[in-house]
Design an enzyme around this catalytic site. Structure first.
Site, mmCIF file in Angstrom:
data_model
loop_
_atom_site.group_PDB
_atom_site.id
_atom_site.type_symbol
_atom_site.label_atom_id
_atom_site.label_comp_id
_atom_site.label_asym_id
_atom_site.label_seq_id
_atom_site.Cartn_x
_atom_site.Cartn_y
_atom_site.Cartn_z
ATOM 1 N N HIS A 195 60.304 63.373 17.347
ATOM 2 C CA HIS A 195 61.853 62.667 17.506
ATOM 3 C C HIS A 195 62.121 61.315 16.944
ATOM 4 O O HIS A 195 62.702 60.991 16.713
ATOM 5 C CB HIS A 195 61.953 63.091 19.056
ATOM 6 C CG HIS A 195 60.826 62.895 19.788
ATOM 7 N ND1 HIS A 195 59.880 63.447 19.960
ATOM 8 C CD2 HIS A 195 61.575 61.426 20.441
ATOM 9 C CE1 HIS A 195 59.128 62.412 21.231
ATOM 10 N NE2 HIS A 195 60.124 61.516 21.776
ATOM 11 N N HIS B 263 37.159 54.548 0.861
ATOM 12 C CA HIS B 263 35.092 54.642 1.510
ATOM 13 C C HIS B 263 35.339 55.512 2.222
ATOM 14 O O HIS B 263 34.525 56.079 2.277
ATOM 15 C CB HIS B 263 36.357 52.489 2.309
ATOM 16 C CG HIS B 263 35.843 51.887 1.253
ATOM 17 N ND1 HIS B 263 35.646 50.964 2.011
ATOM 18 C CD2 HIS B 263 36.087 51.449 -0.110
ATOM 19 C CE1 HIS B 263 35.147 49.770 0.973
ATOM 20 N NE2 HIS B 263 36.006 50.314 0.252
ATOM 21 N N ARG C 252 27.924 56.895 -3.064
ATOM 22 C CA ARG C 252 27.915 56.958 -1.647
ATOM 23 C C ARG C 252 28.549 57.097 -0.874
ATOM 24 O O ARG C 252 28.644 57.378 0.507
ATOM 25 C CB ARG C 252 26.860 55.105 -1.411
ATOM 26 C CG ARG C 252 28.016 54.044 -2.111
ATOM 27 C CD ARG C 252 28.163 52.469 -1.692
ATOM 28 N NE ARG C 252 29.039 51.651 -2.326
ATOM 29 C CZ ARG C 252 29.130 50.571 -2.006
ATOM 30 N NH1 ARG C 252 28.468 49.776 -0.834
ATOM 31 N NH2 ARG C 252 29.759 49.315 -2.044
#
Length: 210
Positions: free
Chosen positions: A72, A161, A195
């Site tokens: 709200h 990332h 990675r």
């Protein structure tokens, strides 16, 4: 997911924006192709650098549909962001709330996150007073990686990332203009480095542990 021994400029040009491809171990990407892949936000996963299904965890780089909701206290900010999203040509799933009567933020966080987890929306935005509670609640949904961002830098890092697919914002912490800039940075960032993708698989594994 397409697999390449070498990726050329010609290959990169015909790949869909935001796609993910596999590069064979020892494979090569030409310099021109590398620039094009970056421009088209295409993720390259090298064989053996991540689990075979890890690419499926990468949030869509080419976002077309966004689920958005607020409690709200965040109605005004939500409506402003809906206009911003639609002005960018995006499809919007607006889950409310429309009433100024108090509503619990976990309910809104779930309503935003479920379509993202099911693949019905490419990304989600949830708004409460500070954004913290909504991020906590959203992260209880399997497959959701939610972040509360108060700056463009955090927003970009969360996508590049950490593969965040839900953005939580605090209506008491940000102006409409600040929130719009954060959303723009978040939507325009994508995860590309193997990675980081490998780490998403480890995050997924945590969901199944007790």
């Amino acid at each position: 997911m397409k697999r390449f021994d070498i990726v050329t400029e010609a290959d990169a040009r015909v790949l869909p924006v935001g796609d993910t491809i596999a590069l064979a171990k020892g494979g090569q990407v030409t310099p021109l192709a590398r620039d094009t892949l970056r421009e088209r936000r295409i993720t390259v996963v090298e064989d053996g650098s991540a689990p075979a299904d890890a690419a499926a965890l990468v949030p869509k780089a080419d976002i077309r549909t966004v689920a958005i909701g607020s409690d709200h206290g965040g109605i005004g900010l939500r409506k402003a962001l809906v206009s911003v999203l639609r002005s960018r040509g995006l499809s919007v799933i607006d889950v409310g709330t429309e009433s100024t009567e108090p509503v619990d933020y976990p309910d809104i966080a779930e309503a935003v996150s479920r379509p993202v987890a099911r693949g019905e929306a490419d990304a989600g935005i949830v708004i409460d007073g500070a954004g913290i509670g909504s991020a906590i609640a959203a992260n209880k949904i399997a497959g959701i990686r939610a972040v509360m961002a108060t700056s463009e830098t955090i927003a970009r890092y969360s996508r590049e990332h950490n593969g965040a697919n839900v953005l939580a914002l605090g209506s008491t912490l940000l102006t409409n203009e600040e929130a719009a800039s954060i959303v723009a940075a978040w939507l325009s960032s994508s995860m590309r480095e193997p990675r980081y993708i490998r780490r998403l698989a480890k995050i997924r594994a945590l969901e199944g542990r007790r």
